[in-house]
Write an enzyme that holds these catalytic residues in place. Structure first.
Site, PDB file in Angstrom:
ATOM      1  N   GLU A 255       0.828  -1.219   0.000  1.00  0.00           N
ATOM      2  CA  GLU A 255       0.000   0.000   0.000  1.00  0.00           C
ATOM      3  C   GLU A 255       0.859   1.265   0.000  1.00  0.00           C
ATOM      4  O   GLU A 255       0.805   2.068   0.938  1.00  0.00           O
ATOM      5  CB  GLU A 255      -0.878   0.027   1.264  1.00  0.00           C
ATOM      6  N   PRO A 256       1.674   1.470  -1.029  1.00  0.00           N
ATOM      7  CA  PRO A 256       2.511   2.679  -1.013  1.00  0.00           C
ATOM      8  C   PRO A 256       1.692   3.931  -1.326  1.00  0.00           C
ATOM      9  O   PRO A 256       0.803   3.901  -2.176  1.00  0.00           O
ATOM     10  CB  PRO A 256       3.510   2.427  -2.136  1.00  0.00           C
ATOM     11  N   CYS A 323      -1.619  33.491  11.555  1.00  0.00           N
ATOM     12  CA  CYS A 323      -1.342  34.086  12.861  1.00  0.00           C
ATOM     13  C   CYS A 323      -1.039  33.002  13.891  1.00  0.00           C
ATOM     14  O   CYS A 323      -1.829  32.760  14.811  1.00  0.00           O
ATOM     15  CB  CYS A 323      -2.523  34.938  13.288  1.00  0.00           C
TER      16      CYS A 323
HETATM   17  N1  LLP Z   1      -1.243   1.946   4.625  1.00  0.00           N
HETATM   18  C1  LLP Z   1      -1.675   2.425   5.808  1.00  0.00           C
HETATM   19  C2  LLP Z   1      -2.533   1.572   6.645  1.00  0.00           C
HETATM   20  C3  LLP Z   1      -1.295   3.703   6.229  1.00  0.00           C
HETATM   21  O1  LLP Z   1      -1.732   4.165   7.410  1.00  0.00           O
HETATM   22  C4  LLP Z   1      -0.453   4.494   5.410  1.00  0.00           C
HETATM   23  C5  LLP Z   1      -0.042   5.837   5.830  1.00  0.00           C
HETATM   24  C6  LLP Z   1      -0.039   3.962   4.163  1.00  0.00           C
HETATM   25  C7  LLP Z   1      -0.452   2.690   3.819  1.00  0.00           C
HETATM   26  C8  LLP Z   1       0.844   4.740   3.213  1.00  0.00           C
HETATM   27  O2  LLP Z   1       2.076   5.035   3.775  1.00  0.00           O
HETATM   28  P1  LLP Z   1       3.228   5.695   2.849  1.00  0.00           P
HETATM   29  O3  LLP Z   1       3.605   4.672   1.811  1.00  0.00           O
HETATM   30  O4  LLP Z   1       2.659   6.922   2.226  1.00  0.00           O
HETATM   31  O5  LLP Z   1       4.325   6.009   3.794  1.00  0.00           O
HETATM   32  N2  LLP Z   1       1.271  12.494   6.974  1.00  0.00           N
HETATM   33  C9  LLP Z   1       2.536  11.833   7.167  1.00  0.00           C
HETATM   34  C10 LLP Z   1       2.476  10.390   6.750  1.00  0.00           C
HETATM   35  C11 LLP Z   1       1.459   9.607   7.512  1.00  0.00           C
HETATM   36  C12 LLP Z   1       1.122   8.307   6.841  1.00  0.00           C
HETATM   37  C13 LLP Z   1      -0.077   7.690   7.444  1.00  0.00           C
HETATM   38  N3  LLP Z   1      -0.358   6.383   6.956  1.00  0.00           N
HETATM   39  C14 LLP Z   1       3.611  12.600   6.410  1.00  0.00           C
HETATM   40  O6  LLP Z   1       3.286  13.623   5.805  1.00  0.00           O
HETATM   41  O7  LLP Z   1       4.775  12.244   6.469  1.00  0.00           O
END
Ligand code: LLP
Length: 394
Positions: A255-256, A323
């Site tokens: 799940e990227p 602000c």
């Molecule tokens: N699968 C699940 C269950 C997740 O909770 C997430 C991300 C992903 C897949 C995808 O993860 P990725 O491949 O994008 O790392 N807002 C934070 C990142 C939080 C990710 C939350 N879950 C940031 O801006 O760094």
């Protein structure tokens, strides 16, 4: 194209490069896995319909965490059978919507969800595929704020609390999947591999008697680190995975989110003012943490490019007009000297940029543009002032 865009559209706006996204999905699909696999894009990284529709064309599924993300994914063209629903706080509305759409799997993170899914499915004459997200108690060795696989956190369920025999007896649910996601921005593939290993052993154990687990969902988390060449070694990761799954017949899901879209996005912003405060030089731009929250939330600094000809370097803090004293896009960055009216772009902001933006201080959410080699098009118009009042009643 940049100067044309800056003439045509006022800042701030997000600009995405289609080709960068295509290269990422093609690369992932080309990995030499010796087992069945499918990538599901984590919609939270960038839920724009045009981006979802683009990614869908490359045989990707979607991973969603809310009714809203499910709705957008279906609208963007994903088939329900290629959507997975995760999340530690699904509401009854989320669950009912996912059940009636008969999506690929609802991955539960609280055991109470199972009884509800069972009962509602039976009421509707359906059998719903579910997964259980396991908390593997593994440290992703990433930023504390984005680690999700350790015991003591809110994500997933500890194995010792799950009665697989009882779950197998429910007539309205079919437990087909075990899932996990240990965190984001992971560059050490050994942490991922150790967590996969735990999931595989558990599935093997369950299948010796119940034989229900067909799919293992290993989550996302592939790191794209600002200002660093540190990245996941995909070849080693792939080889280790092939070894781990040798002789097994599980379907594997990844799940990227970030990896697919981060590098494709830039946020264009204008220098409104340049001021001195104590020993600091501060640029105030027309972007703020309402448009790009990550620096304020995670203390990261995005790569920054100044669009002028200046040869002299200066050290600045770059702030927005909100602000709040945490409203910074960067601190102590050395960049070419800027003056009022210059443009700056923040790079690698295609993931968790627009999706985490808000209208705080009643700022319209920015325009978004998608470009390819030949052309560009607006894929989200800027909020109007009227949009800011939408759904409010005086
Ligand atoms: N699968 C699940 C269950 C997740 O909770 C997430 C991300 C992903 C897949 C995808 O993860 P990725 O491949 O994008 O790392 N807002 C934070 C990142 C939080 C990710 C939350 N879950 C940031 O801006 O760094």
């Amino acid at each position: 194209m940049t100067s044309k865009l800056l003439q045509e559209f006022s800042t701030p706006f997000y600009l995405y490069d289609e080709e960068v996204i295509q290269n990422k999905v093609l690369f992932l699909n080309s990995l030499d896995f010796k087992f069945d696999f499918k990538f599901h894009f984590a919609v939270k990284a960038n839920p724009n319909l045009a981006i979802l529709n683009l990614i869908k064309k490359y045989n990707f599924g979607a991973e969603v965490v809310s009714a809203g993300e499910l709705f957008k994914s279906l609208k963007a063209g994903f088939d329900p059978t290629s959507v997975i629903f995760d999340g530690p706080g699904k509401t009854e509305f989320d669950l009912k919507y996912a059940i009636t759409q008969q999506i690929k799997s609802i991955n539960v993170e609280n055991l109470e969800e199972i009884a509800f899914i069972n009962e509602y499915s039976l009421n509707k004459g359906l059998i719903t595929n579910i997964g259980i997200r396991i908390n593997p108690d593994i440290d992703a060795k990433t930023l504390d704020k984005i680690t999700t696989g350790k015991s003591g956190g809110k994500f997933g369920v500890s194995v010792d609390q799950i009665d697989f025999e009882s779950i197998a007896k429910f007539k309205g649910v079919r437990l087909t999947t075990l899932s996990e996601h240990i965190g984001s921005q992971i560059t050490d593939h050994n942490q991922l591999i150790s967590s996969y290993q735990k999931l595989i052993s558990l599935a093997d154990k369950i299948n010796t008697s119940l034989k229900t687990i067909q799919t293992l969902d290993f989550g996302g988390g592939f790191g794209v680190i600002d200002h660093s060449d540190k990245k996941l070694n995909f070849r080693d990761w792939q080889n280790d995975l092939n070894q781990l799954l040798d002789g097994k017949s599980y379907n594997i899901i990844f799940e990227p989110g970030r990896y697919v879209v981060a590098d494709s996005g830039e946020l264009y912003t204008k220098v409104l003012y340049v001021k001195k405060s104590g020993n600091k030089k501060i640029i105030i731009t027309d972007s703020s943490f309402s448009e790009y929250l990550r620096p304020a939330l995670y203390d990261i600094t995005p790569p920054i490019k100044v669009l002028n000809e200046s040869q002299d370097l200066e050290t600045y803090d770059i702030a927005g007009g909100i602000c709040e004293s945490t409203d910074y896009l960067a601190k102590d960055v050395q960049i070419p000297r800027v003056k009022q009216g210059d443009f700056i772009k923040l790079m690698n902001v295609g993931a968790y940029g627009s999706s985490m933006s808000s209208t705080y201080n009643s700022r319209p959410r920015p325009l978004e543009i998608l470009k390819n080699k030949e052309e560009y098009r607006v894929i989200r118009s800027r909020d109007t002032l009227e949009d800011l009042c939408k759904n409010e009643i005086m």
